[in-house]
Motif scaffolding. Structure first.
Motif, PDB file in Angstrom:
ATOM      1  N   ASP A  12      27.634  12.629 -29.160  1.00 55.08           N
ATOM      2  CA  ASP A  12      27.903  11.854 -27.882  1.00 55.08           C
ATOM      3  C   ASP A  12      26.718  10.293 -28.535  1.00 55.08           C
ATOM      4  O   ASP A  12      27.362   9.548 -28.421  1.00 55.08           O
ATOM      5  CB  ASP A  12      28.101  12.358 -26.732  1.00 55.08           C
ATOM      6  N   ALA A  13      25.996  11.155 -28.777  1.00 52.44           N
ATOM      7  CA  ALA A  13      24.446  10.026 -28.801  1.00 52.44           C
ATOM      8  C   ALA A  13      24.619   9.204 -29.827  1.00 52.44           C
ATOM      9  O   ALA A  13      24.543   7.882 -30.138  1.00 52.44           O
ATOM     10  CB  ALA A  13      23.289  10.765 -28.981  1.00 52.44           C
ATOM     11  N   ARG A  14      25.206   9.815 -31.122  1.00 51.07           N
ATOM     12  CA  ARG A  14      25.283   8.445 -32.414  1.00 51.07           C
ATOM     13  C   ARG A  14      26.827   7.646 -32.479  1.00 51.07           C
ATOM     14  O   ARG A  14      26.706   7.140 -32.230  1.00 51.07           O
ATOM     15  CB  ARG A  14      26.111   9.920 -33.041  1.00 51.07           C
ATOM     16  N   LEU A  15      27.465   8.118 -31.147  1.00 52.87           N
ATOM     17  CA  LEU A  15      29.195   7.559 -31.396  1.00 52.87           C
ATOM     18  C   LEU A  15      28.054   6.390 -29.922  1.00 52.87           C
ATOM     19  O   LEU A  15      28.441   5.060 -30.332  1.00 52.87           O
ATOM     20  CB  LEU A  15      30.177   8.068 -30.812  1.00 52.87           C
ATOM     21  N   LYS A  16      27.397   7.121 -29.101  1.00 56.22           N
ATOM     22  CA  LYS A  16      27.399   5.641 -28.343  1.00 56.22           C
ATOM     23  C   LYS A  16      26.622   4.722 -29.073  1.00 56.22           C
ATOM     24  O   LYS A  16      26.631   3.727 -28.570  1.00 56.22           O
ATOM     25  CB  LYS A  16      26.631   5.911 -27.010  1.00 56.22           C
ATOM     26  N   THR A  17      25.471   4.954 -30.062  1.00 55.73           N
ATOM     27  CA  THR A  17      24.427   3.721 -30.489  1.00 55.73           C
ATOM     28  C   THR A  17      25.383   2.879 -31.912  1.00 55.73           C
ATOM     29  O   THR A  17      25.074   2.174 -31.754  1.00 55.73           O
ATOM     30  CB  THR A  17      23.209   4.845 -30.980  1.00 55.73           C
ATOM     31  N   PHE A  18      26.078   4.161 -32.242  1.00 59.82           N
ATOM     32  CA  PHE A  18      27.207   2.929 -33.420  1.00 59.82           C
ATOM     33  C   PHE A  18      28.318   2.191 -32.819  1.00 59.82           C
ATOM     34  O   PHE A  18      28.097   0.873 -32.679  1.00 59.82           O
ATOM     35  CB  PHE A  18      27.434   4.061 -34.072  1.00 59.82           C
ATOM     36  N   GLY A  19      28.365   2.593 -31.822  1.00 61.00           N
ATOM     37  CA  GLY A  19      28.870   1.448 -31.100  1.00 61.00           C
ATOM     38  C   GLY A  19      28.434   0.190 -30.703  1.00 61.00           C
ATOM     39  O   GLY A  19      28.996  -0.982 -30.310  1.00 61.00           O
ATOM     40  N   THR A  20      27.056   0.100 -30.509  1.00 57.25           N
ATOM     41  CA  THR A  20      26.086  -1.338 -30.116  1.00 57.25           C
ATOM     42  C   THR A  20      26.288  -1.936 -31.020  1.00 57.25           C
ATOM     43  O   THR A  20      25.927  -3.339 -30.892  1.00 57.25           O
ATOM     44  CB  THR A  20      24.985  -0.269 -30.075  1.00 57.25           C
ATOM     45  N   CYS A  21      26.864  -1.522 -32.377  1.00 60.09           N
ATOM     46  CA  CYS A  21      26.381  -2.065 -33.653  1.00 60.09           C
ATOM     47  C   CYS A  21      28.215  -2.509 -33.332  1.00 60.09           C
ATOM     48  O   CYS A  21      28.535  -3.129 -34.778  1.00 60.09           O
ATOM     49  CB  CYS A  21      26.388  -1.229 -35.004  1.00 60.09           C
ATOM     50  N   GLY A  70      15.803   8.066 -22.822  1.00 56.52           N
ATOM     51  CA  GLY A  70      15.461   9.357 -23.379  1.00 56.52           C
ATOM     52  C   GLY A  70      15.088   9.326 -25.069  1.00 56.52           C
ATOM     53  O   GLY A  70      14.324   7.783 -24.247  1.00 56.52           O
ATOM     54  N   ASP A  71      16.276   9.954 -26.015  1.00 54.14           N
ATOM     55  CA  ASP A  71      15.860   9.119 -27.858  1.00 54.14           C
ATOM     56  C   ASP A  71      16.659   8.138 -27.633  1.00 54.14           C
ATOM     57  O   ASP A  71      16.974   8.286 -28.574  1.00 54.14           O
ATOM     58  CB  ASP A  71      15.934  10.512 -28.242  1.00 54.14           C
ATOM     59  N   LEU A  72      17.622   7.360 -26.779  1.00 56.58           N
ATOM     60  CA  LEU A  72      18.725   7.048 -27.041  1.00 56.58           C
ATOM     61  C   LEU A  72      18.900   5.843 -26.520  1.00 56.58           C
ATOM     62  O   LEU A  72      18.140   5.463 -25.872  1.00 56.58           O
ATOM     63  CB  LEU A  72      20.196   7.808 -26.873  1.00 56.58           C
ATOM     64  N   VAL A  73      18.606   4.700 -28.099  1.00 56.65           N
ATOM     65  CA  VAL A  73      19.207   3.253 -27.576  1.00 56.65           C
ATOM     66  C   VAL A  73      20.681   3.000 -27.442  1.00 56.65           C
ATOM     67  O   VAL A  73      20.989   2.664 -28.685  1.00 56.65           O
ATOM     68  CB  VAL A  73      17.691   2.330 -28.644  1.00 56.65           C
ATOM     69  N   LEU A  74      20.084   1.757 -26.540  1.00 57.11           N
ATOM     70  CA  LEU A  74      21.768   1.280 -26.171  1.00 57.11           C
ATOM     71  C   LEU A  74      21.901   0.313 -25.964  1.00 57.11           C
ATOM     72  O   LEU A  74      20.669  -0.341 -25.033  1.00 57.11           O
ATOM     73  CB  LEU A  74      22.161   2.405 -25.466  1.00 57.11           C
ATOM     74  N   GLY A  75      22.367  -1.051 -26.792  1.00 64.28           N
ATOM     75  CA  GLY A  75      22.912  -1.641 -26.393  1.00 64.28           C
ATOM     76  C   GLY A  75      23.870  -2.096 -25.388  1.00 64.28           C
ATOM     77  O   GLY A  75      24.362  -1.358 -24.612  1.00 64.28           O
ATOM     78  N   PRO A  76      24.641  -3.013 -26.273  1.00 61.87           N
ATOM     79  CA  PRO A  76      26.037  -3.399 -25.539  1.00 61.87           C
ATOM     80  C   PRO A  76      27.048  -2.541 -25.537  1.00 61.87           C
ATOM     81  O   PRO A  76      27.480  -2.690 -26.822  1.00 61.87           O
ATOM     82  CB  PRO A  76      26.613  -5.008 -25.179  1.00 61.87           C
TER      83      PRO A  76
END
Length: 342
Positions: free
Chosen positions: A235-244, A334-340
């Motif tokens: 889930d963290a990987r998908l959300k972070t990739f979603g910012t790109c 946490g350890d997850l960085v999220l943009g838009p």
């Protein structure tokens, strides 16, 4: 003695743009998608500029770069569409020699500028994901302004030799350009001079400027993907990739049509001329048309602001926006960085 069917002149007063030879009977029908794309590009990019200006939460590096991209797209499509539509609708084919060179300069210059802005956006995503704690201190407003100015100057300076060389050539074959706009190679083919240096410089720009931009973007996303795959959960990987995702779509919309047009010009000798002209128009028109749609649909903050502008549509227009979501603007959770997030 010169051939009687040619005219000797240096810097002709006007060029004649033929539009799309062979498809004259279909100009009205062809103008419909061209006009629609131009309308979408104008309204979409102006909306992005308005939304970012009016929404304080969007006053961040990523959205400043997005505004630069929107301005570049507006200039790029406006450089060619009004003249193209005037050919289709009113048969206004003449273009002043200086105006022709200016149009060529703007097309090439802002194409280079857009390539550079995509690099800056890749840098923003790289820092936000790979070094999030330093993102606010690295990409300050001053740095964003200076890098944007550097990209602008790079595009203007690198393209300037095209203009200077084209102006000094002797044009003794014809002043008729079989194209919808003053495309660089279409103009050079009319010159009765050695254009080897101009061609060589063009290849240098393609490989050493645009090519390096593509390499830098590829390296940035290699590092980004490595950081994403190190995240602990899917889930963290998908959300972070979603910012790109929006930026990746913008890259594809920019480079793929250009690559397709280049391949057609070099290896599609047997294709009809109108196919080459249409492909040359598409690589200039698709990015300005698609970028506002990509960022308006895929970027949550842009979407939310648009829904405030058009509340009548609500979640009926954007059903995936229903439900409560935390607005994220590049913060670290946490350890997850999220943009838009899309």
């Amino acid at each position: 003695m010169p051939d009687s069917n040619t005219t000797d002149f240096t810097n002709p007063s006007t060029f004649i743009l033929l539009g799309i030879p062979g498809l004259e009977a279909a100009y009205i029908w062809i103008s419909i998608p061209f006009c629609a794309m131009y309308t979408v590009a104008l309204l979409g990019n102006l909306t992005i500029l308005y939304v970012v200006k009016m929404e304080p939460s969007l006053h961040a590096p990523m959205y400043y770069f997005l505004c630069m991209l929107a301005i570049t797209d507006l200039v790029l499509c406006t450089s060619i569409l009004p003249k193209t539509l005037s050919i289709f609708w009113f048969n206004f084919r003449e273009i002043n020699f200086s105006a022709c060179l200016t149009q060529m300069y703007f097309i090439k210059g802002f194409f280079m500028i857009e390539s550079g802005i995509l690099v800056l956006m890749a840098l923003d995503r790289y820092i936000a994901i790979c070094d999030p704690l330093r993102h606010p201190t690295i990409l300050t407003n001053h740095v964003v302004a200076m890098t944007g100015l550097a990209i602008l100057l790079r595009g203007c300076v690198i393209v300037l030799p095209y203009l200077l060389l084209a102006r000094q050539f002797l044009y003794c074959r014809s002043n008729i350009i079989p194209h919808t706009h003053c495309e660089h190679m279409a103009v050079l083919k009319l010159a009765c001079a050695d254009i080897t240096f101009s061609n060589s410089y063009g290849l240098f720009v393609v490989f050493c400027v645009t090519g390096l931009d593509a390499v830098f973007i590829a390296v940035s996303y290699t590092q980004i993907l490595r950081a994403i795959f190190r995240l602990p959960t899917k889930d963290a990987r998908l959300k972070t990739f979603g910012t790109c995702l929006s930026h990746l779509c913008a890259i594809l919309a920019f480079y793929i049509p250009r690559l397709f047009s280049s391949l057609m010009s070099r290896f599609g000798e047997n294709l009809p001329q109108h196919f080459h002209i249409l492909s040359a128009n598409m690589y200039l028109l698709l990015p300005p048309t698609l970028n506002p749609i990509i960022y308006g649909v895929k970027t949550k903050q842009m979407r939310d602001r648009l829904l405030l502008l058009f509340p009548r549509f609500g979640t009926k227009a954007f059903p995936w926006c229903s439900g409560s979501q935390t607005e994220l603007h590049g913060e670290q959770i946490g350890d997850l960085v999220l943009g838009p997030c899309p």
